[in-house]
Motif scaffolding. Structure first.
Motif: not given
Length: 204
Positions: A70-77, A117-123, A136-141
């Motif tokens: 999940l953390m890596v996905r945020n970096t990829l975005q 997908s939920a991570d991306m929608s909040l991030y 932090v909130p996106a990954t925890l969700l």
């Protein structure tokens, strides 16, 4: 005077600065890390089952790596944009299904797809406020939904397992975030030390 189109300096009339270069090597590295986290999460769970994750809690052995994904996905975005990272998530879901034990293949794929997908929608809307405030909130969700969907579809007890699963995934959020904050704190101080050292050397 306007330079001819073929003139070597004519690009400066159109581009005040050279066009940005896409970081291919870094992006491939993060994609490999994303795929490795998904594959590793399934492999660890299949090999080791439940492990202690602290605070008297236990979780599946792949829980921490699921949080890492999940953390890596945020970096990829940040590197690929929403369309590019959604493609990576779809491929990751398929990859997760292929490497999971047959009985857990659908649960694994569905949990990855829903959670990422939920991570991306909040991030996405929070990113402009800063990386830490978004991640932090996106990954925890995403971690909570990953746990909920996987356990429900796989037929495991859900609410009894949620505390341990979330504890394991929280480690995957807390450690890199603390490291980033530490680097941001130490970085300016290290720069000042280097400048003082250079000034001292130039005067001596």
């Amino acid at each position: 005077m306007t330079l001819p189109a073929h003139h070597p300096q004519s690009w400066q009339n159109t581009y005040p600065t050279p066009p940005p270069v896409f970081p291919v090597g870094r992006t491939l590295g993060w994609l490999a890390a994303y795929a490795g986290a998904l594959v590793g999460a399934n492999a660890l769970t299949a090999s080791y089952g439940m492990i202690p994750v602290g605070f008297g809690q236990t979780a599946t052995a792949g829980t921490v790596l699921a949080g890492v994904a999940l953390m890596v996905r945020n970096t990829l975005q940040d590197l690929l944009g929403r369309r590019g990272v959604m493609t990576a998530v779809l491929i990751g879901s398929l990859l997760s299904a292929l490497v999971a034990p047959p009985a857990l293949a659908f649960a694994s794929a569905a949990s990855v797809l829903v959670a990422e997908s939920a991570d991306m929608s909040l991030y996405t809307p929070l990113r402009r406020r800063g990386w830490v405030r978004a991640v932090v909130p996106a990954t925890l969700l995403g971690a909570f939904l990953d746990t909920l969907v996987f356990l429900t579809i796989a037929g495991f007890p859900v609410w009894a397992a949620v505390p341990g699963q979330m504890t394991g995934k929280a480690w995957a959020v807390a450690v890199p975030v603390l490291l980033v904050l530490l680097c941001r704190s130490v970085g300016p101080r290290a720069g000042r030390v280097r400048r003082l050292a250079r000034n001292w050397v130039s005067r001596s």
